[in-house]
Write a protein that holds these residues in place. Structure first.
Motif, short mmCIF file in Angstrom:
data_model
loop_
_atom_site.label_atom_id
_atom_site.label_comp_id
_atom_site.label_asym_id
_atom_site.label_seq_id
_atom_site.Cartn_x
_atom_site.Cartn_y
_atom_site.Cartn_z
N GLU A 1 0.79 -1.23 0.00
CA GLU A 1 0.00 0.00 0.00
C GLU A 1 0.83 1.28 0.00
OE1 GLU A 1 -3.15 -0.22 2.88
OE2 GLU A 1 -3.79 -2.18 2.14
N VAL A 2 2.04 1.19 -0.56
CA VAL A 2 2.84 2.39 -0.79
C VAL A 2 2.32 3.01 -2.07
CG1 VAL A 2 5.15 3.22 -1.39
CG2 VAL A 2 4.86 1.49 0.42
N ASP A 3 2.04 4.31 -2.04
CA ASP A 3 1.49 4.94 -3.24
C ASP A 3 2.47 5.85 -3.96
OD1 ASP A 3 1.47 6.92 -1.33
OD2 ASP A 3 -0.68 7.27 -1.39
N GLU A 4 3.60 6.17 -3.32
CA GLU A 4 4.61 7.01 -3.96
C GLU A 4 6.00 6.53 -3.57
OE1 GLU A 4 5.96 11.69 -4.36
OE2 GLU A 4 4.23 11.17 -3.13
N VAL A 5 6.87 6.39 -4.59
CA VAL A 5 8.23 5.91 -4.35
C VAL A 5 9.21 6.87 -4.99
CG1 VAL A 5 9.86 4.02 -4.76
CG2 VAL A 5 7.44 3.51 -4.38
N LEU A 6 10.24 7.22 -4.23
CA LEU A 6 11.35 8.00 -4.76
C LEU A 6 12.49 7.02 -5.00
CD1 LEU A 6 12.66 10.74 -5.47
CD2 LEU A 6 13.40 10.86 -3.09
N VAL A 7 12.99 6.97 -6.24
CA VAL A 7 14.07 6.06 -6.61
C VAL A 7 15.30 6.91 -6.90
CG1 VAL A 7 14.86 4.33 -8.29
CG2 VAL A 7 12.43 4.43 -7.64
N ASN A 8 16.40 6.64 -6.19
CA ASN A 8 17.61 7.40 -6.48
C ASN A 8 18.38 6.72 -7.61
OD1 ASN A 8 18.75 5.27 -4.93
ND2 ASN A 8 20.32 6.59 -4.11
N LEU A 9 19.01 7.53 -8.44
CA LEU A 9 19.72 7.04 -9.63
C LEU A 9 21.14 7.57 -9.63
CD1 LEU A 9 17.02 7.94 -12.33
CD2 LEU A 9 17.28 5.77 -11.12
N HIS A 10 22.04 6.75 -10.14
CA HIS A 10 23.43 7.18 -10.33
C HIS A 10 24.06 6.40 -11.48
CE1 HIS A 10 27.52 8.50 -9.52
NE2 HIS A 10 27.88 7.23 -9.53
N TYR A 11 24.21 5.11 -11.33
CA TYR A 11 24.90 4.27 -12.30
C TYR A 11 23.95 3.92 -13.45
CZ TYR A 11 27.52 0.30 -14.17
OH TYR A 11 28.21 -0.56 -14.99
N LEU A 12 24.35 4.27 -14.67
CA LEU A 12 23.56 4.03 -15.88
C LEU A 12 22.11 4.50 -15.71
CD1 LEU A 12 24.93 0.45 -16.73
CD2 LEU A 12 25.66 2.62 -17.70
N PRO A 13 21.94 5.76 -15.30
CA PRO A 13 20.58 6.25 -15.01
C PRO A 13 19.66 6.26 -16.23
CG PRO A 13 22.10 8.09 -15.11
CD PRO A 13 22.93 6.83 -15.17
N HIS A 14 20.21 6.44 -17.41
CA HIS A 14 19.37 6.47 -18.61
C HIS A 14 18.64 5.14 -18.81
CE1 HIS A 14 23.21 4.81 -19.91
NE2 HIS A 14 22.59 4.29 -20.96
N LEU A 15 19.26 4.03 -18.45
CA LEU A 15 18.61 2.73 -18.59
C LEU A 15 17.48 2.57 -17.58
CD1 LEU A 15 21.71 0.41 -19.14
CD2 LEU A 15 20.15 1.38 -20.86
N VAL A 16 17.71 3.04 -16.36
CA VAL A 16 16.67 2.94 -15.32
C VAL A 16 15.50 3.87 -15.67
CG1 VAL A 16 16.15 3.18 -12.87
CG2 VAL A 16 18.40 2.35 -13.59
N LEU A 17 15.80 5.08 -16.12
CA LEU A 17 14.73 6.01 -16.52
C LEU A 17 13.91 5.44 -17.67
CD1 LEU A 17 16.54 9.46 -16.30
CD2 LEU A 17 14.56 8.70 -14.97
N ARG A 18 14.58 4.87 -18.66
CA ARG A 18 13.86 4.27 -19.80
C ARG A 18 12.93 3.16 -19.31
NH1 ARG A 18 17.44 1.30 -23.78
NH2 ARG A 18 18.63 3.19 -23.53
#
Length: 116
Positions: A45-62
């Motif tokens: 029942e988590v409705d919002e998640v903040l994901v931190n990015l650093h290594y190969l962030p373009h792949l995670v964003l895609r």
């Protein structure tokens, strides 16, 4: 409820597997870890998640942009990885780094519309 998902690491202990794939996108049973985590957070029942990015962030964003469904995901890019002392990590507020709180970190958003 909100959650902070630590997904910025380089996965150095998993090399060479993580040379071109972030650890959070490695498949377990055919499903990327990131999706397993986000689905588990949704079931909790988590409705919002903040994901931190650093290594190969373009792949995670895609990957996140292609994903549909809850929870809503925001991302925060960390140009320099910061050590996160355990007392600062919480399930409700997120993570406080040296000079910012989760509410003031620069973010990109992806709002989900999938219901399941």
């Amino acid at each position: 409820m909100k959650a902070f998902l630590l997904a910025a690491g380089t996965g150095s202990r998993l090399r060479p597997i993580t040379d071109h794939t972030p650890k959070c996108l490695l498949p377990i049973g055919g499903t990327p870890l990131l999706d397993l985590w986000l689905d588990a957070l949704h079931r909790a029942e988590v409705d919002e998640v903040l994901v931190n990015l650093h290594y190969l962030p373009h792949l995670v964003l895609r990957h996140l942009q292609a994903r549909s469904g809850p929870p809503a995901v925001r991302t925060a890019f960390e140009p320099e990885l910061l050590a996160v002392p355990a007392p600062y990590v919480t399930t409700e507020i997120g993570c406080r780094t040296r000079s910012s709180s989760w509410r003031s970190m620069p973010t990109t958003s992806r709002t989900s519309t999938r219901t399941s």
